[in-house]
Design an enzyme around this catalytic site. Sequence first.
Site, PDB file in Angstrom:
ATOM      1  N   ASP A 258       0.818  -1.204   0.000  1.00 49.31           N
ATOM      2  CA  ASP A 258       0.000   0.000   0.000  1.00 49.31           C
ATOM      3  C   ASP A 258       0.857   1.261   0.000  1.00 49.31           C
ATOM      4  O   ASP A 258       1.491   1.589   0.991  1.00 49.31           O
ATOM      5  CB  ASP A 258      -0.906  -0.003   1.236  1.00 49.31           C
ATOM      6  CG  ASP A 258      -1.924   1.103   1.215  1.00 49.31           C
ATOM      7  OD1 ASP A 258      -1.999   1.839   0.210  1.00 49.31           O
ATOM      8  OD2 ASP A 258      -2.651   1.254   2.213  1.00 49.31           O
TER       9      ASP A 258
ATOM     10  N   ASP B 275      -2.255   5.930  -6.240  1.00 44.75           N
ATOM     11  CA  ASP B 275      -2.502   5.019  -5.119  1.00 44.75           C
ATOM     12  C   ASP B 275      -2.598   3.584  -5.625  1.00 44.75           C
ATOM     13  O   ASP B 275      -3.414   3.273  -6.482  1.00 44.75           O
ATOM     14  CB  ASP B 275      -3.792   5.421  -4.394  1.00 44.75           C
ATOM     15  CG  ASP B 275      -4.062   4.547  -3.182  1.00 44.75           C
ATOM     16  OD1 ASP B 275      -3.116   4.302  -2.413  1.00 44.75           O
ATOM     17  OD2 ASP B 275      -5.205   4.103  -3.015  1.00 44.75           O
TER      18      ASP B 275
END
Length: 440
Positions: A119, A318
């Site tokens: 992440d 992202d």
Amino acid sequence: MGISPPSLFSTIFFFLNTIFILQSINSINSSTAGDGFSVSLIHRDSPLSPSYNRSMTAYDRIQAAAYRSVLRLNHIHSLTTTFSSSEHDISCRIVPENGEYIVTFSVGTPPTQVHAFMDTGSDAIWVKCSQSSPVFNPAKSSSYGYYLCDSLPCEDLGVGRRTCAELLDPCYYRVIYGDGSTTEGTLSRDKFAFEDPERNLVDVGHLDFGCSDFSSWHFRGNQSGALGLSRQPLSLVSQLGIKKFSYCMVLPDNEGSGSRMYFGSEAVISGGQTPLLKGVDWYYYVTLIGISIGDQNVPLPDGIFKMTSDGEGGFIIDSGTTYTFLRSEAYDALIEALGEAIDLPQRRGPSEWYELCFEGSFEDLDSAAPDLKFIFDGAEVILMKQTTYIEAEKGLWCLAMLRSNEALSILGNIQQQNYFVGYDLEQEVVSFAPVDCATF
């Protein structure tokens, strides 16, 4: 059917980039583990994933990905608005169960295997240590240790996230999110080793991590943590002193294998480069100037993707969000322009999230739809049809981008597939090179 000149140019450019990057990777594979290493990325919907649900159809997975993406947007927006209004609590954001790509590593002595979500939007490493089925039991690791409340790493958690009563107590964190969900545990330290694509363990020494003994999030399968890659002190890249990393995500029909992530000397920084927004280090913000369809620019309001002086809005890259989100004004302009440019029957999709869909085969869409291009400051990302549209129902191809009801916009991981995406934290740039990620 012949290839049009623009498609032929794109194909040649794509091929040459792949050859160049393959040569670059071959030349750095002799690096020592201390200089850099690589890991496999497993998509959560791959049959190889510990969270794979065999009962779900392909269309179920598409709907579930949209739902996770919406949760992710809301999560990031709540954090960015909180951080922009406070000097504190800007670290240790432990991300809920909405990651997309899984990394395998081991923790402790003897080593315990952990599957965690990679992440770029999280700044901590954390591992599930108890609840109903503990993955890592710190009591069984001879190399395990934890921090006290008066330690510097504990201070890095931020005021309000520590629940310390006495300075010599263990550093205990508790995080409450906007949706009421919580996670808590002890800030810890232990030996880590990452599994490379050949399944060898690469020892990276001791790392700080959150040993979570409670989380209100429900985890499917055996995924049991998060691997934060932001620029905050407790992230993997900060703890290892890594200044470069990159990843290459394969197309959905190759989700069983092929995606890779590279750290340190093995990272690939190639292709067009766009600067990271200075002064903001909790997410990877970049400047999106515009969007084009074929040779026509989408008419967007000036500065629509800029961050305001109070930290609202902006454009984030992202890895943990599936679908790209565009704020409403930009989304409306894009779907109107696409609707006019593509001569196929149109209707809304099977859920509220898919607002523009086209009826027909993929070949119909491929012939009728012009290329979609994101224009960044210094770089352009030309999207393949396979990463622009998804088949939400049989014969119904929907735009794989969703409306953001916030000022924030996000480049999701579908639109990053078949690109080598590189992060150079010394030069403060993100690079994009179109390649066939399945060849690496």
